[in-house]
Design a protein around this motif. Structure first.
Motif, PDB file in Angstrom:
ATOM      1  N   TYR A 214       0.578  -0.729  -0.114  1.00 51.77           N
ATOM      2  CA  TYR A 214       0.161  -0.139  -0.101  1.00 51.77           C
ATOM      3  C   TYR A 214       0.950   1.420  -0.004  1.00 51.77           C
ATOM      4  O   TYR A 214       1.835   1.117   0.555  1.00 51.77           O
ATOM      5  CB  TYR A 214      -0.659  -0.166   1.175  1.00 51.77           C
ATOM      6  CG  TYR A 214      -0.361   0.126   2.884  1.00 51.77           C
ATOM      7  CD1 TYR A 214       0.241  -0.838   3.117  1.00 51.77           C
ATOM      8  CD2 TYR A 214      -0.102   1.696   2.379  1.00 51.77           C
ATOM      9  CE1 TYR A 214       0.930  -0.761   4.194  1.00 51.77           C
ATOM     10  CE2 TYR A 214      -0.016   2.305   3.764  1.00 51.77           C
ATOM     11  CZ  TYR A 214       0.902   1.182   4.931  1.00 51.77           C
ATOM     12  OH  TYR A 214       1.205   1.334   6.583  1.00 51.77           O
ATOM     13  N   HIS A 215       0.006   2.742  -0.491  1.00 53.13           N
ATOM     14  CA  HIS A 215       0.892   3.631  -0.522  1.00 53.13           C
ATOM     15  C   HIS A 215       0.348   4.387   0.577  1.00 53.13           C
ATOM     16  O   HIS A 215      -0.686   4.386   0.938  1.00 53.13           O
ATOM     17  CB  HIS A 215       0.681   4.093  -2.307  1.00 53.13           C
ATOM     18  CG  HIS A 215       1.104   3.109  -3.024  1.00 53.13           C
ATOM     19  ND1 HIS A 215       2.721   3.439  -3.660  1.00 53.13           N
ATOM     20  CD2 HIS A 215       0.516   1.882  -3.324  1.00 53.13           C
ATOM     21  CE1 HIS A 215       2.822   2.195  -3.717  1.00 53.13           C
ATOM     22  NE2 HIS A 215       1.789   1.476  -4.491  1.00 53.13           N
ATOM     23  N   ASP A 216       1.149   5.926   1.417  1.00 54.33           N
ATOM     24  CA  ASP A 216       0.515   6.798   2.221  1.00 54.33           C
ATOM     25  C   ASP A 216       1.171   8.159   1.011  1.00 54.33           C
ATOM     26  O   ASP A 216       1.286   8.894   1.848  1.00 54.33           O
ATOM     27  CB  ASP A 216       0.644   6.321   2.980  1.00 54.33           C
ATOM     28  CG  ASP A 216       2.076   6.173   3.476  1.00 54.33           C
ATOM     29  OD1 ASP A 216       3.321   6.450   2.844  1.00 54.33           O
ATOM     30  OD2 ASP A 216       1.974   5.784   4.910  1.00 54.33           O
TER      31      ASP A 216
ATOM     32  N   ASN B 218       2.547  11.039  -3.961  1.00 52.12           N
ATOM     33  CA  ASN B 218       3.743  11.466  -4.758  1.00 52.12           C
ATOM     34  C   ASN B 218       4.362  10.370  -5.216  1.00 52.12           C
ATOM     35  O   ASN B 218       5.659  10.170  -6.059  1.00 52.12           O
ATOM     36  CB  ASN B 218       4.628  12.457  -5.100  1.00 52.12           C
ATOM     37  CG  ASN B 218       4.950  12.754  -3.519  1.00 52.12           C
ATOM     38  OD1 ASN B 218       4.714  12.347  -2.469  1.00 52.12           O
ATOM     39  ND2 ASN B 218       6.573  13.409  -3.555  1.00 52.12           N
ATOM     40  N   CYS B 219       3.995   9.470  -4.998  1.00 51.83           N
ATOM     41  CA  CYS B 219       4.876   7.496  -4.542  1.00 51.83           C
ATOM     42  C   CYS B 219       5.136   7.186  -5.560  1.00 51.83           C
ATOM     43  O   CYS B 219       3.881   7.348  -6.830  1.00 51.83           O
ATOM     44  CB  CYS B 219       3.972   6.873  -4.440  1.00 51.83           C
ATOM     45  SG  CYS B 219       5.353   5.303  -4.566  1.00 51.83           S
ATOM     46  N   PRO B 220       6.070   7.044  -6.531  1.00 53.38           N
ATOM     47  CA  PRO B 220       6.333   6.584  -8.489  1.00 53.38           C
ATOM     48  C   PRO B 220       5.339   5.966  -8.868  1.00 53.38           C
ATOM     49  O   PRO B 220       5.236   5.418 -10.410  1.00 53.38           O
ATOM     50  CB  PRO B 220       7.766   6.449  -8.536  1.00 53.38           C
ATOM     51  CG  PRO B 220       8.387   6.604  -6.921  1.00 53.38           C
ATOM     52  CD  PRO B 220       7.386   7.458  -5.788  1.00 53.38           C
ATOM     53  N   SER B 221       5.121   5.220  -7.581  1.00 56.66           N
ATOM     54  CA  SER B 221       5.135   3.496  -8.178  1.00 56.66           C
ATOM     55  C   SER B 221       3.466   3.557  -7.918  1.00 56.66           C
ATOM     56  O   SER B 221       2.739   3.216  -8.148  1.00 56.66           O
ATOM     57  CB  SER B 221       5.089   2.565  -6.856  1.00 56.66           C
ATOM     58  OG  SER B 221       4.719   1.495  -6.680  1.00 56.66           O
ATOM     59  N   GLY B 222       2.894   4.546  -7.261  1.00 61.35           N
ATOM     60  CA  GLY B 222       1.334   4.834  -5.725  1.00 61.35           C
ATOM     61  C   GLY B 222       1.183   5.325  -7.560  1.00 61.35           C
ATOM     62  O   GLY B 222      -0.107   5.048  -7.991  1.00 61.35           O
ATOM     63  N   GLN B 223       1.880   6.450  -7.954  1.00 64.32           N
ATOM     64  CA  GLN B 223       0.766   7.304  -9.495  1.00 64.32           C
ATOM     65  C   GLN B 223       1.047   6.796 -10.571  1.00 64.32           C
ATOM     66  O   GLN B 223      -0.069   7.215 -10.985  1.00 64.32           O
ATOM     67  CB  GLN B 223       2.482   7.835  -9.662  1.00 64.32           C
ATOM     68  CG  GLN B 223       2.297   9.571  -8.858  1.00 64.32           C
ATOM     69  CD  GLN B 223       2.856  10.719  -9.037  1.00 64.32           C
ATOM     70  OE1 GLN B 223       4.269  10.516  -9.493  1.00 64.32           O
ATOM     71  NE2 GLN B 223       2.455  11.763  -8.736  1.00 64.32           N
TER      72      GLN B 223
ATOM     73  N   GLN C 237       8.144   1.012  -0.047  1.00 66.60           N
ATOM     74  CA  GLN C 237       9.492   1.306  -0.332  1.00 66.60           C
ATOM     75  C   GLN C 237       9.405   2.359  -0.273  1.00 66.60           C
ATOM     76  O   GLN C 237      10.171   2.807   0.189  1.00 66.60           O
ATOM     77  CB  GLN C 237      10.704  -0.341  -0.552  1.00 66.60           C
ATOM     78  CG  GLN C 237      11.070  -1.219  -0.429  1.00 66.60           C
ATOM     79  CD  GLN C 237      11.364  -0.942   1.501  1.00 66.60           C
ATOM     80  OE1 GLN C 237      11.809  -0.372   1.748  1.00 66.60           O
ATOM     81  NE2 GLN C 237      10.481  -2.118   2.390  1.00 66.60           N
ATOM     82  N   HIS C 238       8.846   2.783  -1.677  1.00 64.00           N
ATOM     83  CA  HIS C 238       9.129   3.891  -1.709  1.00 64.00           C
ATOM     84  C   HIS C 238       8.850   4.917  -0.831  1.00 64.00           C
ATOM     85  O   HIS C 238       9.107   5.921  -0.320  1.00 64.00           O
ATOM     86  CB  HIS C 238       8.475   4.764  -4.134  1.00 64.00           C
ATOM     87  CG  HIS C 238       8.879   3.803  -4.294  1.00 64.00           C
ATOM     88  ND1 HIS C 238       8.729   2.971  -5.562  1.00 64.00           N
ATOM     89  CD2 HIS C 238      10.488   3.711  -5.261  1.00 64.00           C
ATOM     90  CE1 HIS C 238       9.085   2.361  -6.320  1.00 64.00           C
ATOM     91  NE2 HIS C 238      10.423   3.172  -5.686  1.00 64.00           N
ATOM     92  N   CYS C 239       7.436   4.752  -0.516  1.00 72.48           N
ATOM     93  CA  CYS C 239       6.765   5.343   0.482  1.00 72.48           C
ATOM     94  C   CYS C 239       7.133   5.552   1.763  1.00 72.48           C
ATOM     95  O   CYS C 239       7.414   6.594   2.914  1.00 72.48           O
ATOM     96  CB  CYS C 239       5.339   4.778   0.811  1.00 72.48           C
ATOM     97  SG  CYS C 239       3.761   5.091  -0.803  1.00 72.48           S
ATOM     98  N   VAL C 240       8.046   4.439   2.420  1.00 70.37           N
ATOM     99  CA  VAL C 240       8.732   4.178   3.723  1.00 70.37           C
ATOM    100  C   VAL C 240      10.142   5.436   3.383  1.00 70.37           C
ATOM    101  O   VAL C 240       9.829   5.933   4.024  1.00 70.37           O
ATOM    102  CB  VAL C 240       9.581   2.867   3.233  1.00 70.37           C
ATOM    103  CG1 VAL C 240      10.521   3.359   4.839  1.00 70.37           C
ATOM    104  CG2 VAL C 240       8.481   1.444   3.905  1.00 70.37           C
TER     105      VAL C 240
HETATM  106 ZN   LIG Z   1       4.301   4.286  -2.820  1.00 70.14          ZN
END
Ligand SMILES: [Zn+2]
Length: 51
Positions: free
Chosen positions: A17-19, A22-27, A45-48
């Motif tokens: 999940y993303h939070d 602007n997360c590149p994966s979430g986008q 991991q990007h969000c972390v």
């Molecule tokens: Zn993310």
């Protein structure tokens, strides 16, 4: 910026999940596959890294 948790319902996407909006994966999640909540997934991991 930080947002409420969201995830993808696409089974080919990783179970994360993303939070951050602007997360590149979430986008990459199209609106039709985007749902709110963590779905008991681990955090992306990007969000972390973005905090
Ligand atoms: Zn993310």
């Amino acid at each position: 910026m930080k947002v409420a948790p969201y995830h993808s319902i696409d089974p080919t996407d990783p179970d994360v999940y993303h939070d951050h909006d602007n997360c590149p994966s979430g986008q990459q999640i199209p609106a039709r596959n985007k749902r709110s909540g963590t779905n008991d997934y681990r955090r992306c991991q990007h969000c972390v890294q973005m905090g």
